[in-house]
Design an enzyme around this catalytic site. Structure first.
Site, PDB file in Angstrom:
ATOM      1  N   THR A  92       0.431 -23.019   2.262  1.00 15.14           N
ATOM      2  CA  THR A  92       0.380 -24.462   2.002  1.00 15.14           C
ATOM      3  C   THR A  92      -0.859 -25.006   2.699  1.00 15.14           C
ATOM      4  OG1 THR A  92       2.782 -24.595   1.955  1.00 15.14           O
ATOM      5  CG2 THR A  92       1.595 -26.663   2.273  1.00 15.14           C
ATOM      6  N   LYS A 167       3.005 -29.368  -4.398  1.00 16.58           N
ATOM      7  CA  LYS A 167       3.736 -29.062  -3.162  1.00 16.58           C
ATOM      8  C   LYS A 167       3.744 -30.276  -2.220  1.00 16.58           C
ATOM      9  CE  LYS A 167       5.135 -26.636   0.501  1.00 16.58           C
ATOM     10  NZ  LYS A 167       6.414 -25.986   0.658  1.00 16.58           N
ATOM     11  N   LYS A 242       3.307 -31.095   9.174  1.00 18.12           N
ATOM     12  CA  LYS A 242       2.092 -30.468   8.605  1.00 18.12           C
ATOM     13  C   LYS A 242       1.911 -30.897   7.144  1.00 18.12           C
ATOM     14  CE  LYS A 242       0.314 -26.221   6.734  1.00 18.12           C
ATOM     15  NZ  LYS A 242       0.504 -24.849   6.334  1.00 18.12           N
TER      16      LYS A 242
HETATM   17  P1  NAD Z   1       3.515 -17.752  10.177  1.00 16.19           P
HETATM   18  O1  NAD Z   1       2.693 -18.380  11.229  1.00 16.19           O
HETATM   19  O2  NAD Z   1       4.830 -17.126  10.516  1.00 16.19           O
HETATM   20  O3  NAD Z   1       2.649 -16.616   9.417  1.00 16.19           O
HETATM   21  C1  NAD Z   1       1.261 -16.684   9.203  1.00 16.19           C
HETATM   22  C2  NAD Z   1       0.701 -15.296   9.479  1.00 16.19           C
HETATM   23  O4  NAD Z   1      -0.695 -15.296   9.193  1.00 16.19           O
HETATM   24  C3  NAD Z   1       0.864 -14.865  10.944  1.00 16.19           C
HETATM   25  O5  NAD Z   1       1.542 -13.615  11.013  1.00 16.19           O
HETATM   26  C4  NAD Z   1      -0.572 -14.776  11.439  1.00 16.19           C
HETATM   27  O6  NAD Z   1      -0.761 -13.759  12.415  1.00 16.19           O
HETATM   28  C5  NAD Z   1      -1.308 -14.460  10.159  1.00 16.19           C
HETATM   29  N1  NAD Z   1      -2.743 -14.732  10.239  1.00 16.19           N
HETATM   30  C6  NAD Z   1      -3.371 -15.802  10.793  1.00 16.19           C
HETATM   31  N2  NAD Z   1      -4.713 -15.673  10.651  1.00 16.19           N
HETATM   32  C7  NAD Z   1      -4.920 -14.504   9.980  1.00 16.19           C
HETATM   33  C8  NAD Z   1      -6.086 -13.825   9.539  1.00 16.19           C
HETATM   34  N3  NAD Z   1      -7.305 -14.324   9.785  1.00 16.19           N
HETATM   35  N4  NAD Z   1      -5.938 -12.655   8.895  1.00 16.19           N
HETATM   36  C9  NAD Z   1      -4.693 -12.142   8.664  1.00 16.19           C
HETATM   37  N5  NAD Z   1      -3.544 -12.740   9.068  1.00 16.19           N
HETATM   38  C10 NAD Z   1      -3.664 -13.909   9.715  1.00 16.19           C
HETATM   39  O7  NAD Z   1       3.707 -18.882   9.048  1.00 16.19           O
HETATM   40  P2  NAD Z   1       4.766 -18.877   7.856  1.00 16.19           P
HETATM   41  O8  NAD Z   1       5.984 -19.611   8.267  1.00 16.19           O
HETATM   42  O9  NAD Z   1       4.866 -17.497   7.303  1.00 16.19           O
HETATM   43  O10 NAD Z   1       4.008 -19.818   6.827  1.00 16.19           O
HETATM   44  C11 NAD Z   1       2.905 -19.378   6.051  1.00 16.19           C
HETATM   45  C12 NAD Z   1       2.505 -20.469   5.094  1.00 16.19           C
HETATM   46  O11 NAD Z   1       3.606 -20.783   4.236  1.00 16.19           O
HETATM   47  C13 NAD Z   1       2.108 -21.778   5.787  1.00 16.19           C
HETATM   48  O12 NAD Z   1       1.012 -22.331   5.096  1.00 16.19           O
HETATM   49  C14 NAD Z   1       3.357 -22.634   5.663  1.00 16.19           C
HETATM   50  O13 NAD Z   1       3.070 -24.015   5.654  1.00 16.19           O
HETATM   51  C15 NAD Z   1       3.890 -22.178   4.316  1.00 16.19           C
HETATM   52  N6  NAD Z   1       5.339 -22.362   4.150  1.00 16.19           N
HETATM   53  C16 NAD Z   1       6.195 -22.037   5.153  1.00 16.19           C
HETATM   54  C17 NAD Z   1       7.562 -22.223   4.955  1.00 16.19           C
HETATM   55  C18 NAD Z   1       8.551 -21.880   6.053  1.00 16.19           C
HETATM   56  O14 NAD Z   1       9.713 -22.293   5.959  1.00 16.19           O
HETATM   57  N7  NAD Z   1       8.152 -21.118   7.090  1.00 16.19           N
HETATM   58  C19 NAD Z   1       8.044 -22.736   3.750  1.00 16.19           C
HETATM   59  C20 NAD Z   1       7.152 -23.005   2.716  1.00 16.19           C
HETATM   60  C21 NAD Z   1       5.787 -22.815   2.941  1.00 16.19           C
END
Ligand code: NAD
Length: 295
Positions: A92, A167, A242
């Site tokens: 997102t 979204k 966010k």
């Molecule tokens: P998270 O922080 O658990 O996962 C993100 C991952 O990306 C981490 O493991 C991090 O180490 C990795 N990362 C960061 N920089 C990186 C790079 N340069 N190269 C490779 N990996 C890298 O976050 P999440 O909860 O999995 O959310 C991910 C996305 O999905 C976000 O944009 C969030 O807004 C969206 N989202 C989350 C949810 C939820 O409920 N958690 C729901 C819908 C959408």
């Protein structure tokens, strides 16, 4: 079956990648955190660099925290991915970053889709996410079977950036409606009106909405709602903040007037500043109910 590179193996990315493995795809993952790579390697395979992860890929899927990570990761992907590889970003992020990265991808000869999701960690694990997709129709058709391994509802929203737009518009409705329902229950408490009675009336009246009927912020009426487990997420207040900030950035850039979106952003900021970032966003009710006000 496709060779897929999955970059970003966090709370959402890891279960999504595991569903691709389960569907029979050949998945190579990468995350900057070694433990996340190990978690995928136990079921699929993990690479030590982005370059190695994408080298043989037919499709790249990314699930990263925010726009700056997406820009950073694609700067690397665009020089290492093989020609013809389809790029799908499910993070997102802000609409401008989504469109900028897609146009950089096009300049390097790649087609890119923005495909953010709703459904949370539970939906990611169950393979029941909703995908909102922006980008060319033919790329959407190619992506569909891959997205279907991770989600149930897949909607093509329009050109590049339209998935992110859908979204943030949806989540702005959700953020505002949750405050409205929470205020109604907090007021009902002061007026001596029982939660279940208000629910019985409003859920069958013009106050009916998802925040009330599926996710009631006050304990009692909807047994599965986070309110009945001390507002454990669910969808954390920090994540709602966010998404609302993204809606306000987009409103500012596009000239749209989103007065309640702005108020809701300030409200969730207050919730987060008050130490409730990790509570479900429906903690809005408890926060309001605990406040002392006189007008
Ligand atoms: P998270 O922080 O658990 O996962 C993100 C991952 O990306 C981490 O493991 C991090 O180490 C990795 N990362 C960061 N920089 C990186 C790079 N340069 N190269 C490779 N990996 C890298 O976050 P999440 O909860 O999995 O959310 C991910 C996305 O999905 C976000 O944009 C969030 O807004 C969206 N989202 C989350 C949810 C939820 O409920 N958690 C729901 C819908 C959408």
């Amino acid at each position: 079956m496709s060779r897929i590179a999955f970059l970003g193996l966090g709370n959402m990315g890891l279960p999504m990648a595991l569903n691709l493995v389960k569907a029979g795809h050949d998945v190579t993952g990468f995350d900057v955190v070694p433990a996340a790579r190990d978690a995928l390697a136990a079921h699929g395979s993990a690479a030590e660099t982005i370059g190695a992860a994408v080298a043989q890929a037919e499709i790249v899927v990314t699930m990263l925290p925010a726009g700056k990570h997406v820009r950073e990761v694609y700067a690397d992907v665009l020089v290492h991915a093989p020609a013809g590889c389809l790029l799908i970003d499910s993070s997102t992020i802000d609409v401008t970053s989504a469109r900028d990265v897609a146009s950089d991808a096009a300049a390097h000869g790649f087609v890119m889709l923005d495909a953010p999701v709703s459904g949370g960690v539970g939906g990611a694990a169950a393979g029941s996410l909703t995908f909102m997709v922006g980008g060319p129709e033919d790329a959407f058709a190619t992506a569909q079977p891959v997205l279907a391994a991770m989600g149930k509802t897949i909607v093509h929203c329009g050109d590049s950036g339209a998935g992110q737009a859908a979204k943030i518009c949806n989540n702005m409705i959700l953020g505002i409606s949750m405050i409205a329902v929470s205020e109604a229950f907090a007021l009902a408490d002061r007026l001596g009106l029982d939660h279940q009675r208000l629910f019985d009336v409003a859920s069958k009246s013009s106050g009916q909405c998802w925040s009330l009927t599926a996710y009631c912020p006050a304990p009692g009426p909807v047994p599965t709602s986070p309110a009945n487990r001390d507002w454990q997420p669910g969808f954390a207040a920090a994540l709602m903040l966010k998404d609302l900030k993204l809606s306000q950035e987009a409103a500012l850039e596009s000239g749209a007037v989103t007065k309640l979106g702005a108020v809701a952003t300030g409200f969730y900021q207050e919730l987060v500043n008050s130490g409730f970032a990790g509570k479900d966003f429906s903690y809005a009710y408890k926060f309001l109910a605990d406040l002392e006000g006189n007008g």
